[in-house]
Design a protein around this motif. Structure first.
Motif, PDB file in Angstrom:
ATOM      1  N   LYS A 238       3.212   5.497  -7.361  1.00 57.30           N
ATOM      2  CA  LYS A 238       3.738   6.807  -7.038  1.00 57.30           C
ATOM      3  C   LYS A 238       4.033   7.582  -8.321  1.00 57.30           C
ATOM      4  O   LYS A 238       3.826   7.088  -9.424  1.00 57.30           O
ATOM      5  CB  LYS A 238       4.997   6.663  -6.177  1.00 57.30           C
ATOM      6  CG  LYS A 238       4.728   6.001  -4.837  1.00 57.30           C
ATOM      7  CD  LYS A 238       5.913   6.095  -3.892  1.00 57.30           C
ATOM      8  CE  LYS A 238       7.073   5.246  -4.361  1.00 57.30           C
ATOM      9  NZ  LYS A 238       8.182   5.239  -3.367  1.00 57.30           N
ATOM     10  N   SER A 239       4.513   8.817  -8.184  1.00 59.55           N
ATOM     11  CA  SER A 239       4.679   9.692  -9.342  1.00 59.55           C
ATOM     12  C   SER A 239       5.635   9.128 -10.380  1.00 59.55           C
ATOM     13  O   SER A 239       5.499   9.405 -11.565  1.00 59.55           O
ATOM     14  CB  SER A 239       5.156  11.073  -8.884  1.00 59.55           C
ATOM     15  OG  SER A 239       6.375  10.955  -8.169  1.00 59.55           O
ATOM     16  N   LYS A 240       6.622   8.346  -9.956  1.00 58.10           N
ATOM     17  CA  LYS A 240       7.574   7.754 -10.897  1.00 58.10           C
ATOM     18  C   LYS A 240       7.178   6.332 -11.277  1.00 58.10           C
ATOM     19  O   LYS A 240       8.009   5.535 -11.705  1.00 58.10           O
ATOM     20  CB  LYS A 240       8.977   7.779 -10.295  1.00 58.10           C
ATOM     21  CG  LYS A 240       9.526   9.180 -10.089  1.00 58.10           C
ATOM     22  CD  LYS A 240      10.943   9.141  -9.538  1.00 58.10           C
ATOM     23  CE  LYS A 240      11.489  10.557  -9.359  1.00 58.10           C
ATOM     24  NZ  LYS A 240      12.871  10.554  -8.822  1.00 58.10           N
ATOM     25  N   MET A 241       5.906   6.026 -11.096  1.00 60.51           N
ATOM     26  CA  MET A 241       5.355   4.725 -11.435  1.00 60.51           C
ATOM     27  C   MET A 241       5.952   3.591 -10.600  1.00 60.51           C
ATOM     28  O   MET A 241       5.947   2.435 -11.009  1.00 60.51           O
ATOM     29  CB  MET A 241       5.521   4.415 -12.931  1.00 60.51           C
ATOM     30  CG  MET A 241       4.794   5.406 -13.834  1.00 60.51           C
ATOM     31  SD  MET A 241       3.014   5.492 -13.486  1.00 60.51           S
ATOM     32  CE  MET A 241       2.845   7.171 -12.884  1.00 60.51           C
ATOM     33  N   GLU A 242       6.472   3.940  -9.424  1.00 61.16           N
ATOM     34  CA  GLU A 242       6.908   2.937  -8.467  1.00 61.16           C
ATOM     35  C   GLU A 242       5.724   2.582  -7.579  1.00 61.16           C
ATOM     36  O   GLU A 242       4.806   3.373  -7.379  1.00 61.16           O
ATOM     37  CB  GLU A 242       8.060   3.470  -7.623  1.00 61.16           C
ATOM     38  CG  GLU A 242       9.280   3.860  -8.434  1.00 61.16           C
ATOM     39  CD  GLU A 242      10.313   4.585  -7.587  1.00 61.16           C
ATOM     40  OE1 GLU A 242       9.950   4.995  -6.459  1.00 61.16           O
ATOM     41  OE2 GLU A 242      11.457   4.738  -8.042  1.00 61.16           O
ATOM     42  N   ILE A 243       5.732   1.377  -7.028  1.00 63.12           N
ATOM     43  CA  ILE A 243       4.634   0.943  -6.168  1.00 63.12           C
ATOM     44  C   ILE A 243       4.829   1.512  -4.769  1.00 63.12           C
ATOM     45  O   ILE A 243       5.875   1.319  -4.142  1.00 63.12           O
ATOM     46  CB  ILE A 243       4.542  -0.593  -6.123  1.00 63.12           C
ATOM     47  CG1 ILE A 243       4.206  -1.123  -7.511  1.00 63.12           C
ATOM     48  CG2 ILE A 243       3.477  -1.034  -5.112  1.00 63.12           C
ATOM     49  CD1 ILE A 243       4.100  -2.628  -7.589  1.00 63.12           C
ATOM     50  N   GLY A 244       3.822   2.219  -4.292  1.00 66.03           N
ATOM     51  CA  GLY A 244       3.870   2.795  -2.959  1.00 66.03           C
ATOM     52  C   GLY A 244       3.145   1.927  -1.952  1.00 66.03           C
ATOM     53  O   GLY A 244       2.372   1.032  -2.299  1.00 66.03           O
ATOM     54  N   THR A 245       3.390   2.191  -0.683  1.00 68.61           N
ATOM     55  CA  THR A 245       2.763   1.451   0.403  1.00 68.61           C
ATOM     56  C   THR A 245       1.785   2.350   1.145  1.00 68.61           C
ATOM     57  O   THR A 245       1.735   3.565   0.923  1.00 68.61           O
ATOM     58  CB  THR A 245       3.826   0.942   1.392  1.00 68.61           C
ATOM     59  OG1 THR A 245       4.466   2.082   2.008  1.00 68.61           O
ATOM     60  CG2 THR A 245       4.868   0.097   0.680  1.00 68.61           C
ATOM     61  N   ALA A 246       1.020   1.751   2.049  1.00 73.20           N
ATOM     62  CA  ALA A 246       0.070   2.527   2.843  1.00 73.20           C
ATOM     63  C   ALA A 246       0.790   3.563   3.694  1.00 73.20           C
ATOM     64  O   ALA A 246       0.313   4.694   3.851  1.00 73.20           O
ATOM     65  CB  ALA A 246      -0.750   1.590   3.730  1.00 73.20           C
ATOM     66  N   GLN A 247       1.945   3.199   4.249  1.00 75.65           N
ATOM     67  CA  GLN A 247       2.700   4.131   5.069  1.00 75.65           C
ATOM     68  C   GLN A 247       3.158   5.342   4.258  1.00 75.65           C
ATOM     69  O   GLN A 247       3.103   6.478   4.725  1.00 75.65           O
ATOM     70  CB  GLN A 247       3.913   3.419   5.699  1.00 75.65           C
ATOM     71  CG  GLN A 247       3.572   2.401   6.783  1.00 75.65           C
ATOM     72  CD  GLN A 247       2.986   1.126   6.195  1.00 75.65           C
ATOM     73  OE1 GLN A 247       3.171   0.825   5.015  1.00 75.65           O
ATOM     74  NE2 GLN A 247       2.277   0.358   7.035  1.00 75.65           N
ATOM     75  N   GLU A 248       3.590   5.095   3.023  1.00 74.54           N
ATOM     76  CA  GLU A 248       4.017   6.200   2.172  1.00 74.54           C
ATOM     77  C   GLU A 248       2.831   7.086   1.794  1.00 74.54           C
ATOM     78  O   GLU A 248       2.968   8.312   1.687  1.00 74.54           O
ATOM     79  CB  GLU A 248       4.689   5.643   0.917  1.00 74.54           C
ATOM     80  CG  GLU A 248       6.038   5.017   1.176  1.00 74.54           C
ATOM     81  CD  GLU A 248       6.607   4.349  -0.056  1.00 74.54           C
ATOM     82  OE1 GLU A 248       7.778   4.596  -0.364  1.00 74.54           O
ATOM     83  OE2 GLU A 248       5.860   3.570  -0.706  1.00 74.54           O
ATOM     84  N   LEU A 249       1.693   6.488   1.591  1.00 78.37           N
ATOM     85  CA  LEU A 249       0.498   7.272   1.270  1.00 78.37           C
ATOM     86  C   LEU A 249       0.103   8.164   2.432  1.00 78.37           C
ATOM     87  O   LEU A 249      -0.308   9.305   2.252  1.00 78.37           O
ATOM     88  CB  LEU A 249      -0.657   6.335   0.904  1.00 78.37           C
ATOM     89  CG  LEU A 249      -1.945   6.995   0.394  1.00 78.37           C
ATOM     90  CD1 LEU A 249      -1.691   7.746  -0.902  1.00 78.37           C
ATOM     91  CD2 LEU A 249      -3.027   5.955   0.190  1.00 78.37           C
ATOM     92  N   LEU A 250       0.235   7.661   3.658  1.00 77.73           N
ATOM     93  CA  LEU A 250      -0.098   8.447   4.837  1.00 77.73           C
ATOM     94  C   LEU A 250       0.910   9.568   5.068  1.00 77.73           C
ATOM     95  O   LEU A 250       0.553  10.666   5.497  1.00 77.73           O
ATOM     96  CB  LEU A 250      -0.162   7.539   6.075  1.00 77.73           C
ATOM     97  CG  LEU A 250      -1.333   6.557   6.121  1.00 77.73           C
ATOM     98  CD1 LEU A 250      -1.169   5.615   7.304  1.00 77.73           C
ATOM     99  CD2 LEU A 250      -2.658   7.298   6.213  1.00 77.73           C
TER     100      LEU A 250
END
Length: 267
Positions: A238-250
């Protein structure tokens, strides 16, 4: 001799290239080592085809040459004298001149209603010619093989990404296949991917969740419209270099960004 775009021969040639690459990718998955010799050549030929056969790239090339043809026609019909010179050039080149009169052709060009399409066979030749131009820049790289131990690699409708190795040092200039200090990254399966650099050495490495997320972000940042995952999970940065999930991407379907780019664009 290139195959005709309208013949089954073209599909047969592409099928042979893809079939050999599929066999090599299967070997990579089972042997867990980078291919060499003819297997390496087959895989890199497949990668070159992936670069040039992206539908969005072909559409952009098509639009460019159609617009170029329209501009040439506007120049040829700017006066009766220019049109007569064009007709004479057509005859000397063995091309049948248009049946329309100058006034009719001028009206069609001004209204932009003259249908112009690129020749499919010409596009096919351009595709294969581009592959031959790309291949040396792929063979000249040192290729590393990555195996995912956590999460899975994803792919998209533009699966080959070309980025600067150190993005912060070169973010003003676009990366290109022939430039030093660049990475060419290709996801091959859910658990295997390759990355090529001109510098350094080749090798094989296992990568965990953080590294998979970083590599997936490279892929997702190049997507035009579609991204693909074999399962419900999709690790990305993600923008703050945190790991995102598929749900967050959707929920927030913007392209992940590589560290230092500052760019986020919608899928």
């Amino acid at each position: 001799q290139l195959p005709s775009a309208r013949s089954n021969q073209l599909e047969q040639v592409l099928g042979q290239i893809e079939g050999r690459a599929c066999r090599v990718i299967d070997l990579i998955s089972t042997d867990q080592k980078a291919p060499g010799g003819e297997d390496r050549q087959s895989l890199l030929l497949f990668v070159a085809l992936l670069i040039v056969r992206v539908p969005a790239i072909r559409d952009a090339i098509d639009r460019f040459h159609v617009e170029l043809a329209h501009r040439r026609l506007r120049l040829r019909t700017r006066s009766r004298e220019a049109w007569q010179r064009s007709l004479e050039e057509f005859r000397q080149a063995g091309i049948d001149p248009p049946a329309e009169s100058y006034d009719e052709m001028r009206r069609l060009v001004e209204k932009d209603t003259l249908p112009i399409r690129t020749n499919p066979e010409w596009l096919t030749h351009l595709t294969f010619d581009s592959v031959m131009q790309i291949i040396p820049f792929l063979h000249g790289r040192k290729w590393s093989l990555f195996y995912a131990t956590e999460e899975e690699f994803v792919t998209c409708d533009n699966p080959v990404s070309v980025d600067w190795t150190r993005i912060k040092e070169h973010s003003f200039y676009p990366a290109a296949l022939g430039k030093l200090g660049t990475d060419v990254y290709v996801p091959l399966t859910q658990t295997a991917s390759i990355l090529g650099r001109f510098e350094g050495a080749e090798g094989t490495a296992e990568v965990g969740r953080d590294q998979v997320a970083a590599l997936n972000s490279r892929t997702l940042s190049k997507a035009f419209r579609y991204a693909y995952s074999s399962g419900p999970t999709c690790a990305w940065l993600k923008s703050k270099m945190e790991i995102g999930t598929a749900q967050e991407l959707l929920r927030d379907p913007r392209r992940p960004q590589r560290k230092g780019t500052g760019r986020r664009r919608r899928l």
